[in-house]
Design a protein around this motif. Structure first.
Motif, PDB file in Angstrom:
ATOM      1  N   LYS A   1       0.834  -1.208   0.000  1.00 49.71           N
ATOM      2  CA  LYS A   1       0.000   0.000   0.000  1.00 49.71           C
ATOM      3  C   LYS A   1       0.873   1.264   0.000  1.00 49.71           C
ATOM      4  O   LYS A   1       0.591   2.233  -0.703  1.00 49.71           O
ATOM      5  CB  LYS A   1      -0.929   0.021   1.216  1.00 49.71           C
ATOM      6  CG  LYS A   1      -2.039  -0.991   1.154  1.00 49.71           C
ATOM      7  CD  LYS A   1      -3.190  -0.469   0.333  1.00 49.71           C
ATOM      8  CE  LYS A   1      -4.355  -1.427   0.418  1.00 49.71           C
ATOM      9  NZ  LYS A   1      -5.080  -1.523  -0.840  1.00 49.71           N
TER      10      LYS A   1
ATOM     11  N   GLN B   1       2.346   1.703  -3.341  1.00 49.10           N
ATOM     12  CA  GLN B   1       1.332   2.226  -4.266  1.00 49.10           C
ATOM     13  C   GLN B   1       1.183   3.734  -4.115  1.00 49.10           C
ATOM     14  O   GLN B   1       1.085   4.457  -5.106  1.00 49.10           O
ATOM     15  CB  GLN B   1      -0.018   1.540  -4.035  1.00 49.10           C
ATOM     16  CG  GLN B   1      -0.051   0.100  -4.486  1.00 49.10           C
ATOM     17  CD  GLN B   1      -1.280  -0.642  -3.987  1.00 49.10           C
ATOM     18  OE1 GLN B   1      -1.771  -0.406  -2.881  1.00 49.10           O
ATOM     19  NE2 GLN B   1      -1.773  -1.559  -4.801  1.00 49.10           N
ATOM     20  N   LYS B   2       1.173   4.215  -2.884  1.00 50.75           N
ATOM     21  CA  LYS B   2       1.069   5.664  -2.638  1.00 50.75           C
ATOM     22  C   LYS B   2       2.304   6.384  -3.189  1.00 50.75           C
ATOM     23  O   LYS B   2       2.190   7.480  -3.738  1.00 50.75           O
ATOM     24  CB  LYS B   2       0.905   5.949  -1.151  1.00 50.75           C
ATOM     25  CG  LYS B   2      -0.501   5.694  -0.636  1.00 50.75           C
ATOM     26  CD  LYS B   2      -0.645   6.262   0.765  1.00 50.75           C
ATOM     27  CE  LYS B   2      -2.040   6.088   1.286  1.00 50.75           C
ATOM     28  NZ  LYS B   2      -2.993   6.992   0.682  1.00 50.75           N
TER      29      LYS B   2
ATOM     30  N   MET C   1       4.066   5.379  -5.696  1.00 51.14           N
ATOM     31  CA  MET C   1       3.944   5.315  -7.152  1.00 51.14           C
ATOM     32  C   MET C   1       3.168   6.514  -7.695  1.00 51.14           C
ATOM     33  O   MET C   1       3.465   7.021  -8.776  1.00 51.14           O
ATOM     34  CB  MET C   1       3.275   4.005  -7.565  1.00 51.14           C
ATOM     35  CG  MET C   1       3.111   3.834  -9.059  1.00 51.14           C
ATOM     36  SD  MET C   1       2.360   2.241  -9.502  1.00 51.14           S
ATOM     37  CE  MET C   1       0.690   2.463  -8.870  1.00 51.14           C
ATOM     38  N   GLU C   2       2.195   6.978  -6.940  1.00 51.52           N
ATOM     39  CA  GLU C   2       1.380   8.124  -7.363  1.00 51.52           C
ATOM     40  C   GLU C   2       2.224   9.396  -7.507  1.00 51.52           C
ATOM     41  O   GLU C   2       1.834  10.320  -8.212  1.00 51.52           O
ATOM     42  CB  GLU C   2       0.249   8.362  -6.358  1.00 51.52           C
ATOM     43  CG  GLU C   2      -0.758   7.232  -6.309  1.00 51.52           C
ATOM     44  CD  GLU C   2      -1.749   7.373  -5.159  1.00 51.52           C
ATOM     45  OE1 GLU C   2      -1.755   8.420  -4.476  1.00 51.52           O
ATOM     46  OE2 GLU C   2      -2.524   6.420  -4.944  1.00 51.52           O
TER      47      GLU C   2
ATOM     48  N   CYS D   1       9.876   6.710  -5.425  1.00 53.84           N
ATOM     49  CA  CYS D   1       9.216   6.572  -6.725  1.00 53.84           C
ATOM     50  C   CYS D   1      10.263   6.809  -7.809  1.00 53.84           C
ATOM     51  O   CYS D   1      11.326   7.368  -7.540  1.00 53.84           O
ATOM     52  CB  CYS D   1       8.064   7.558  -6.863  1.00 53.84           C
ATOM     53  SG  CYS D   1       8.567   9.292  -6.799  1.00 53.84           S
TER      54      CYS D   1
ATOM     55  N   VAL E   1       6.014  -1.858  -6.606  1.00 55.61           N
ATOM     56  CA  VAL E   1       4.804  -1.962  -7.431  1.00 55.61           C
ATOM     57  C   VAL E   1       4.957  -1.074  -8.661  1.00 55.61           C
ATOM     58  O   VAL E   1       5.693  -0.097  -8.636  1.00 55.61           O
ATOM     59  CB  VAL E   1       3.522  -1.564  -6.661  1.00 55.61           C
ATOM     60  CG1 VAL E   1       3.314  -2.426  -5.442  1.00 55.61           C
ATOM     61  CG2 VAL E   1       3.547  -0.110  -6.276  1.00 55.61           C
TER      62      VAL E   1
ATOM     63  N   ASP F   1       2.586   0.368 -12.310  1.00 53.63           N
ATOM     64  CA  ASP F   1       1.267   0.583 -12.888  1.00 53.63           C
ATOM     65  C   ASP F   1       1.052  -0.368 -14.076  1.00 53.63           C
ATOM     66  O   ASP F   1       0.887   0.057 -15.221  1.00 53.63           O
ATOM     67  CB  ASP F   1       1.141   2.049 -13.319  1.00 53.63           C
ATOM     68  CG  ASP F   1      -0.291   2.450 -13.554  1.00 53.63           C
ATOM     69  OD1 ASP F   1      -1.197   1.688 -13.182  1.00 53.63           O
ATOM     70  OD2 ASP F   1      -0.509   3.534 -14.133  1.00 53.63           O
TER      71      ASP F   1
ATOM     72  N   SER G   1       4.878  -6.554  -6.909  1.00 56.46           N
ATOM     73  CA  SER G   1       3.436  -6.582  -7.093  1.00 56.46           C
ATOM     74  C   SER G   1       3.016  -5.733  -8.287  1.00 56.46           C
ATOM     75  O   SER G   1       3.829  -5.017  -8.887  1.00 56.46           O
ATOM     76  CB  SER G   1       2.734  -6.103  -5.818  1.00 56.46           C
ATOM     77  OG  SER G   1       1.351  -6.349  -5.886  1.00 56.46           O
TER      78      SER G   1
ATOM     79  N   ARG H   1      -0.253  -3.091 -10.010  1.00 54.46           N
ATOM     80  CA  ARG H   1      -0.855  -1.789  -9.639  1.00 54.46           C
ATOM     81  C   ARG H   1      -1.837  -1.868  -8.488  1.00 54.46           C
ATOM     82  O   ARG H   1      -1.899  -0.980  -7.662  1.00 54.46           O
ATOM     83  CB  ARG H   1      -1.499  -1.120 -10.847  1.00 54.46           C
ATOM     84  CG  ARG H   1      -2.784  -1.739 -11.315  1.00 54.46           C
ATOM     85  CD  ARG H   1      -3.482  -0.907 -12.404  1.00 54.46           C
ATOM     86  NE  ARG H   1      -2.653  -0.611 -13.551  1.00 54.46           N
ATOM     87  CZ  ARG H   1      -2.564  -1.375 -14.628  1.00 54.46           C
ATOM     88  NH1 ARG H   1      -3.254  -2.487 -14.714  1.00 54.46           N
ATOM     89  NH2 ARG H   1      -1.779  -1.024 -15.622  1.00 54.46           N
ATOM     90  N   ASP H   2      -2.635  -2.938  -8.413  1.00 53.23           N
ATOM     91  CA  ASP H   2      -3.654  -2.992  -7.359  1.00 53.23           C
ATOM     92  C   ASP H   2      -3.303  -3.962  -6.226  1.00 53.23           C
ATOM     93  O   ASP H   2      -4.091  -4.172  -5.321  1.00 53.23           O
ATOM     94  CB  ASP H   2      -5.029  -3.328  -7.946  1.00 53.23           C
ATOM     95  CG  ASP H   2      -5.108  -4.705  -8.575  1.00 53.23           C
ATOM     96  OD1 ASP H   2      -4.113  -5.480  -8.506  1.00 53.23           O
ATOM     97  OD2 ASP H   2      -6.158  -5.028  -9.158  1.00 53.23           O
ATOM     98  N   GLY H   3      -2.116  -4.551  -6.274  1.00 59.87           N
ATOM     99  CA  GLY H   3      -1.678  -5.455  -5.213  1.00 59.87           C
ATOM    100  C   GLY H   3      -2.323  -6.821  -5.250  1.00 59.87           C
ATOM    101  O   GLY H   3      -2.175  -7.599  -4.312  1.00 59.87           O
TER     102      GLY H   3
END
Length: 127
Positions: A8, A11-12, A14-15, A41, A76, A78, A105, A107-109
């Motif tokens: 998670k 993922q944050k 990655m944004e 990132c 992770v 995209d 992982s 994009r959505d895990g």
């Protein structure tokens, strides 16, 4: 579970990627043995050789803060499948976090692959 939390956070991260040339966004999260987390990132540059990958950003942030014992690294991207680190990142992982769990992982895990630096880069360069 700790693994899901690291994904998670990756993922944050990655944004926040700066990927205007490739559009390939990547995020990473390092977990040190004392429970501290560092994220990173990918940051691209018009001169591609100056681009830095998310994995190295997170690892170097930990090292620059004196955290040398890394237990895990989540990465992770995209994409639909678990991301595969580049060769440069594999070499850095082999030297700087040789015993860490590497969690790859998508994009959505929803898809997760677990590995170790030695498995990602067998016969890697060592002094």
């Amino acid at each position: 579970m700790e693994e899901k939390r690291l994904i998670k956070k990756a993922q944050k991260a990655m944004e926040k990627a700066y990927a205007p040339y490739s559009g390939f966004r990547v995020g990473a999260c390092v977990l040190t043995s004392d429970g501290v987390e560092f994220t990173g990132c990918n940051i691209e540059n018009a001169s591609y050789g100056l681009t830095v990958c998310a994995e190295r950003v997170a690892i170097f942030k930990a090292y620059s803060e004196g955290k040398r014992n890394i237990d895990a690294l989540a990465v992770v991207a995209d994409i639909d499948e678990p991301v595969s680190p580049c060769g440069a990142c594999r070499q850095v992982m082999l030297e700087l976090l040789p015993n860490a769990l590497i969690i790859l992982s998508n994009r959505d895990g929803s898809k997760i692959m677990r590995t170790r630096p030695e498995e990602l880069l067998p016969y890697g360069f060592k002094l």
